[in-house]
Design a protein around this motif. Structure first.
Motif, short mmCIF file in Angstrom:
data_model
loop_
_atom_site.label_atom_id
_atom_site.label_comp_id
_atom_site.label_asym_id
_atom_site.label_seq_id
_atom_site.Cartn_x
_atom_site.Cartn_y
_atom_site.Cartn_z
N TYR A 7 1.31 -0.67 0.17
CA TYR A 7 -0.25 0.07 0.90
C TYR A 7 1.19 1.47 0.21
O TYR A 7 1.56 1.54 1.00
N SER A 11 0.49 3.14 -5.29
CA SER A 11 -0.65 1.76 -5.71
C SER A 11 -1.84 2.48 -5.16
O SER A 11 -2.43 1.43 -5.22
N GLU A 13 -4.93 3.86 -5.70
CA GLU A 13 -6.14 2.72 -6.73
C GLU A 13 -5.90 1.60 -6.43
O GLU A 13 -7.42 1.21 -6.90
N ASP A 14 -5.22 0.99 -6.60
CA ASP A 14 -5.34 -0.57 -6.86
C ASP A 14 -5.63 -0.91 -5.14
O ASP A 14 -6.14 -1.99 -5.66
N ARG A 18 -11.58 -2.33 -1.13
CA ARG A 18 -11.23 -3.11 -1.20
C ARG A 18 -11.17 -2.68 0.68
O ARG A 18 -10.59 -1.65 0.73
#
Length: 155
Positions: A7, A11, A13-14, A18
């Motif tokens: 995190y 990154s 946006e990935d 979630r």
């Protein structure tokens, strides 16, 4: 320090959609409720008068202020690690939605379940993140509150 694997600002946006994590339990005891009442000036009996609340409250005792429970979201989210390690700062940017659903009785334990809802990149390496926070009460089916919070991350 973020405990969320891989995190980062690069990154982030990935991780939209979630769950970022669940905090440890924290107790909302009468001492904390009284301190909040003193700090804010909200000394309504349902929060601070233990004997009267035992007699007259529909909850069988004192309850935490709604804004006290709301104020717990930030430190519990920080515990989860919503601020990536590569951010120099994370700042409160506001709230989109808040609903107080279940009173938190004095002595109850609560925790925060956080899901990343959106990411908006701004100029200067700033990033606005929106998270859904669910403040759960140990032993209760419904949460104390749900809130969409906004934070500005600074790279």
């Amino acid at each position: 320090m973020s405990g969320i694997k891989e995190y980062s600002i690069a990154s982030i946006e990935d991780f939209v959609g979630r769950e970022l994590g669940v905090s440890d339990w924290t107790i909302v005891d009468q001492k904390r409720i009284d301190a909040f009442a003193q700090c804010t000036g909200d000394t309504q009996w349902i929060h601070v008068d233990v004997e009267r609340a035992r007699r007259e409250s529909p909850f069988g005792g004192t309850i935490a202020h709604g804004y006290l429970t709301l104020s717990l979201l930030a430190p519990l989210a920080m515990e989860i690690g919503i601020i990536p390690d590569d951010a120099s700062a994370g700042l409160n940017y506001g709230l989109d939605k808040v609903r107080f659903m279940t009173p938190v009785k004095a002595g109850a334990r609560v925790r925060n379940r956080v899901t990343l809802l959106s990411v908006e990149r701004k100029s200067g390496g700033r990033v606005i993140i929106k998270t859904m926070n669910e403040l759960q009460i140990e032993g209760e089916d419904k949460p104390a509150l749900i809130a969409e919070t906004l934070a500005m991350l600074v790279a």
